[in-house]
Design an enzyme around this catalytic site. Structure first.
Site, PDB file in Angstrom:
ATOM      1  N   SER A   1     -22.421  -9.746  21.590  1.00  0.00           N
ATOM      2  CA  SER A   1     -23.045 -11.163  21.640  1.00  0.00           C
ATOM      3  C   SER A   1     -23.338 -11.767  20.140  1.00  0.00           C
ATOM      4  O   SER A   1     -23.829 -12.871  20.337  1.00  0.00           O
ATOM      5  CB  SER A   1     -24.416 -11.011  22.485  1.00  0.00           C
ATOM      6  OG  SER A   1     -25.504 -10.156  21.657  1.00  0.00           O
TER       7      SER A   1
ATOM      8  N   ILE B   1     -30.965 -10.764  27.253  1.00  0.00           N
ATOM      9  CA  ILE B   1     -31.241 -11.775  28.388  1.00  0.00           C
ATOM     10  C   ILE B   1     -31.271 -10.949  29.853  1.00  0.00           C
ATOM     11  O   ILE B   1     -32.007 -11.229  30.409  1.00  0.00           O
ATOM     12  CB  ILE B   1     -30.294 -12.780  28.295  1.00  0.00           C
ATOM     13  CG1 ILE B   1     -30.039 -13.362  27.004  1.00  0.00           C
ATOM     14  CG2 ILE B   1     -30.576 -13.852  29.374  1.00  0.00           C
ATOM     15  CD1 ILE B   1     -29.085 -14.549  26.972  1.00  0.00           C
TER      16      ILE B   1
ATOM     17  N   GLN C   1     -36.233 -13.722  11.551  1.00  0.00           N
ATOM     18  CA  GLN C   1     -36.876 -14.339  10.426  1.00  0.00           C
ATOM     19  C   GLN C   1     -38.736 -13.883  10.841  1.00  0.00           C
ATOM     20  O   GLN C   1     -39.329 -13.534   9.884  1.00  0.00           O
ATOM     21  CB  GLN C   1     -36.862 -15.690  10.694  1.00  0.00           C
ATOM     22  CG  GLN C   1     -35.648 -16.363  10.715  1.00  0.00           C
ATOM     23  CD  GLN C   1     -34.670 -15.796   9.525  1.00  0.00           C
ATOM     24  OE1 GLN C   1     -35.234 -15.352   8.415  1.00  0.00           O
ATOM     25  NE2 GLN C   1     -33.383 -15.688   9.801  1.00  0.00           N
TER      26      GLN C   1
ATOM     27  N   ARG D   1     -29.286 -26.025  17.186  1.00  0.00           N
ATOM     28  CA  ARG D   1     -29.264 -25.273  18.136  1.00  0.00           C
ATOM     29  C   ARG D   1     -30.319 -25.610  19.549  1.00  0.00           C
ATOM     30  O   ARG D   1     -31.169 -26.420  19.220  1.00  0.00           O
ATOM     31  CB  ARG D   1     -29.615 -23.667  18.168  1.00  0.00           C
ATOM     32  CG  ARG D   1     -28.507 -23.132  17.075  1.00  0.00           C
ATOM     33  CD  ARG D   1     -27.194 -23.244  17.640  1.00  0.00           C
ATOM     34  NE  ARG D   1     -26.263 -22.234  16.949  1.00  0.00           N
ATOM     35  CZ  ARG D   1     -25.476 -22.950  16.153  1.00  0.00           C
ATOM     36  NH1 ARG D   1     -25.365 -24.177  15.792  1.00  0.00           N
ATOM     37  NH2 ARG D   1     -24.678 -22.369  15.243  1.00  0.00           N
TER      38      ARG D   1
ATOM     39  N   TYR E   1     -16.437 -14.348  18.678  1.00  0.00           N
ATOM     40  CA  TYR E   1     -17.361 -14.023  19.858  1.00  0.00           C
ATOM     41  C   TYR E   1     -17.054 -15.010  21.015  1.00  0.00           C
ATOM     42  O   TYR E   1     -16.870 -14.886  22.020  1.00  0.00           O
ATOM     43  CB  TYR E   1     -18.679 -14.163  19.271  1.00  0.00           C
ATOM     44  CG  TYR E   1     -19.774 -14.427  20.559  1.00  0.00           C
ATOM     45  CD1 TYR E   1     -19.906 -13.354  21.414  1.00  0.00           C
ATOM     46  CD2 TYR E   1     -20.302 -15.484  20.691  1.00  0.00           C
ATOM     47  CE1 TYR E   1     -20.648 -13.685  22.542  1.00  0.00           C
ATOM     48  CE2 TYR E   1     -21.271 -15.973  21.717  1.00  0.00           C
ATOM     49  CZ  TYR E   1     -21.452 -14.831  22.517  1.00  0.00           C
ATOM     50  OH  TYR E   1     -22.298 -15.265  23.560  1.00  0.00           O
TER      51      TYR E   1
ATOM     52  N   ASN F   1     -22.210 -13.487  16.789  1.00  0.00           N
ATOM     53  CA  ASN F   1     -21.144 -14.275  16.162  1.00  0.00           C
ATOM     54  C   ASN F   1     -20.840 -13.616  14.909  1.00  0.00           C
ATOM     55  O   ASN F   1     -19.782 -13.298  14.321  1.00  0.00           O
ATOM     56  CB  ASN F   1     -21.505 -15.680  15.776  1.00  0.00           C
ATOM     57  CG  ASN F   1     -21.226 -16.492  17.072  1.00  0.00           C
ATOM     58  OD1 ASN F   1     -20.047 -16.674  17.343  1.00  0.00           O
ATOM     59  ND2 ASN F   1     -22.161 -17.132  17.590  1.00  0.00           N
TER      60      ASN F   1
ATOM     61  N   THR G   1     -21.769 -18.760  27.750  1.00  0.00           N
ATOM     62  CA  THR G   1     -22.341 -19.669  26.669  1.00  0.00           C
ATOM     63  C   THR G   1     -21.894 -20.913  26.220  1.00  0.00           C
ATOM     64  O   THR G   1     -20.754 -20.956  26.604  1.00  0.00           O
ATOM     65  CB  THR G   1     -22.343 -18.726  25.390  1.00  0.00           C
ATOM     66  OG1 THR G   1     -22.706 -19.322  24.144  1.00  0.00           O
ATOM     67  CG2 THR G   1     -20.663 -18.489  25.132  1.00  0.00           C
ATOM     68  N   ASP G   2     -22.665 -21.748  26.053  1.00  0.00           N
ATOM     69  CA  ASP G   2     -22.182 -23.101  25.664  1.00  0.00           C
ATOM     70  C   ASP G   2     -21.239 -23.291  24.434  1.00  0.00           C
ATOM     71  O   ASP G   2     -20.575 -24.107  24.215  1.00  0.00           O
ATOM     72  CB  ASP G   2     -23.659 -23.922  25.254  1.00  0.00           C
ATOM     73  CG  ASP G   2     -24.301 -23.512  24.230  1.00  0.00           C
ATOM     74  OD1 ASP G   2     -24.147 -22.424  23.807  1.00  0.00           O
ATOM     75  OD2 ASP G   2     -25.506 -24.218  23.714  1.00  0.00           O
ATOM     76  N   GLU G   3     -21.256 -22.014  23.721  1.00  0.00           N
ATOM     77  CA  GLU G   3     -20.190 -21.930  22.587  1.00  0.00           C
ATOM     78  C   GLU G   3     -18.742 -22.200  22.871  1.00  0.00           C
ATOM     79  O   GLU G   3     -17.957 -22.233  21.950  1.00  0.00           O
ATOM     80  CB  GLU G   3     -20.566 -20.552  21.657  1.00  0.00           C
ATOM     81  CG  GLU G   3     -22.067 -20.554  21.327  1.00  0.00           C
ATOM     82  CD  GLU G   3     -22.096 -19.357  20.130  1.00  0.00           C
ATOM     83  OE1 GLU G   3     -21.262 -18.691  19.713  1.00  0.00           O
ATOM     84  OE2 GLU G   3     -23.417 -19.115  20.039  1.00  0.00           O
TER      85      GLU G   3
ATOM     86  N   ASP H   1     -23.624 -19.295   3.963  1.00  0.00           N
ATOM     87  CA  ASP H   1     -23.404 -19.721   5.209  1.00  0.00           C
ATOM     88  C   ASP H   1     -22.430 -19.076   5.920  1.00  0.00           C
ATOM     89  O   ASP H   1     -21.704 -18.041   5.493  1.00  0.00           O
ATOM     90  CB  ASP H   1     -22.768 -21.299   5.038  1.00  0.00           C
ATOM     91  CG  ASP H   1     -23.171 -22.189   6.318  1.00  0.00           C
ATOM     92  OD1 ASP H   1     -23.724 -21.539   7.424  1.00  0.00           O
ATOM     93  OD2 ASP H   1     -23.132 -23.315   6.249  1.00  0.00           O
TER      94      ASP H   1
ATOM     95  N   PRO I   1     -35.758 -13.723  15.941  1.00  0.00           N
ATOM     96  CA  PRO I   1     -36.448 -12.472  15.415  1.00  0.00           C
ATOM     97  C   PRO I   1     -36.210 -12.102  14.300  1.00  0.00           C
ATOM     98  O   PRO I   1     -37.102 -11.455  13.667  1.00  0.00           O
ATOM     99  CB  PRO I   1     -35.848 -11.488  16.707  1.00  0.00           C
ATOM    100  CG  PRO I   1     -34.965 -12.230  17.485  1.00  0.00           C
ATOM    101  CD  PRO I   1     -34.937 -13.650  17.061  1.00  0.00           C
TER     102      PRO I   1
END
Ligand code: NAD
Ligand code: TDX
Length: 342
Positions: free
Chosen positions: A83, A13, A202, A222, A158, A85, A122-124, A280, A200
């Site tokens: 960055s 970013i 996938q 997301r 993270y 997780n 981040t929104d996290e 997962d 990226p």
């Protein structure tokens, strides 16, 4: 605002932001401070004019270096971070060091020289939201999205390290009158994103003849935003934002992972079910969603990349055309995932 430092400007970013500034604000000189970790890449800044952009390879935890650079700057835009997780679940150590100690080091220098600071977050930090189908009225009511008033509730090493860094910024504003703002953005997509990340990974799996890997059932949601919209939002906050304020950046791009993967497969001419379901992520956040009303109404920002499928197609084209940018790292990234059955 003529001389700005962009920390982490050789990452995904950050480098997109540097391109944005060079292309849109000819009066600005950028010093990129980047450690060039596995996620940083000189090539992300290739072709930018040397008289506009200088890359300083160094660590944001290096107080002497940071002091020297900040003493000559008008503003610091702070992207540098560990960055990912999944990496933070394997080894949190660099996350604590870079994201917390590194941010502290920058804050101290900005305080000393009274330099404007913008913190990229981040929104996290807000944890996760229930899936819409599990909300009364299917999530059309209050509390369906994150707002600047949402409670901090991070899930992973993270996101908790990012939450910690946000709190440091708030404290430096309140106690030392630091001229700082914070933005919390949702999931970015676009060129230059490391191939460890979902989209990226996938795309480059398919290009490499590897079946894409979906964590669990793929129901996790997301809220996708194109990185260029993020860059414009950050510039808007840096130049027009109110000191001490938090702005949430999002483009109403909620999609579940399975839907995103199926779209990638379809755009790349593959059958919709040509993927593997893998282990997962422990503690996997269910849903993120951003309410960006404050940024839109107070500062007039609007997203431009509102057609996700077109943005995704351009992103697929970019990875297809830049195999030299990612190919040499692909085997090692996949081997690391394979160790965790992912
Ligand atoms: P990235 O991993 O692609 O890039 C991080 C950059 O920081 C790399 O260039 C790396 O070399 C550099 N860096 C790491 N440690 C450093 C250190 N100690 N000193 C100097 N440089 C260092 O990350 P990204 O996805 O571009 O994320 C950038 C920022 O945006 C992070 O703060 C992240 O928390 C935040 N963010 C990311 C997203 C997203 O979807 N990717 C969304 C919201 C917020
Ligand atoms: O192979 C995968 N398969 C899969 O299903 C990978 C790598 C991920 N996933 C899932 C996990 C997430 O639900 O896809 C979703 C997106 O995963 P990531 O790309 O790892 O992003 P996420 O964990 O959501 O965090 C990202 O957005 C917020 C960035 O990496 C963070 O830096 C940012 O703060």
């Amino acid at each position: 605002m003529k001389n700005i430092i962009v920390t982490g400007g050789a990452g995904f970013i950050g480098s997109n932001f540097v391109h944005y500034v060079v292309n849109n604000h000819p009066e600005v000189h950028v010093v990129v401070l980047d450690k060039l970790t596995y996620a940083g890449n000189r090539a992300n800044l290739a072709g930018l004019p040397a008289d506009r952009v200088e890359l300083v390879v160094g660590d944001i935890c290096d107080a002497e270096l940071v002091d020297r650079l900040v003493s000559k700057a008008d503003a610091v835009v702070h992207y540098a971070a560990e960055s990912h997780n999944d990496n933070s679940l394997i080894d949190p150590t660099p996350f604590i060091q870079t994201n917390i100690v590194g941010t502290y080091t920058l804050l101290q220098a900005c305080r000393k020289y009274d330099v404007r600071f913008h913190h990229i977050s981040t929104d996290e930090v807000y944890g996760d939201l229930p899936l819409r189908e599990d909300l009364p009225g299917h999530g059309e009511g209050v509390g369906e999205k994150f707002t600047p008033e949402s409670r901090y509730n991070p899930s992973s090493p993270y996101s908790s390290s990012k939450a910690s860094s946000d709190l440091l910024v708030h404290a430096w504003v309140r106690s030392f009158d630091l001229k700082a703002t914070i933005s919390n953005c949702s999931n970015n997509y676009g060129p230059y994103q490391h191939i460890e990340k979902f989209i990226p990974r996938q795309i480059t799996n398919i290009l490499s003849g590897i079946r894409p890997k979906l964590y669990g059932s793929g129901k996790n949601v997301r809220d996708w935003i194109h990185t260029n919209d993020h860059s414009r939002a950050v510039w808007t906050i840096l130049t027009k934002g109110k000191i001490g304020e938090v702005y949430l950046i999002g483009a109403d791009g909620e999609k579940d992972n399975k839907a995103v993967l199926e779209m990638i497969l379809e755009l790349m001419g593959q059958p919709k079910d040509a993927y593997d379901q893998v282990n997962d992520r422990p503690g996997h956040d269910l849903r993120y969603a951003i309410d960006s009303t404050k940024l839109r109404e107070e500062l007039g920002w609007r997203p431009e990349y509102t057609d996700f499928q077109t943005g995704l197609k351009h992103t697929i084209d970019w990875y297809t055309e830049h195999e030299d940018w990612w190919k040499s790292e692909k085997a090692a990234v996949e081997a690391k995932y394979a160790k965790n059955g992912q």
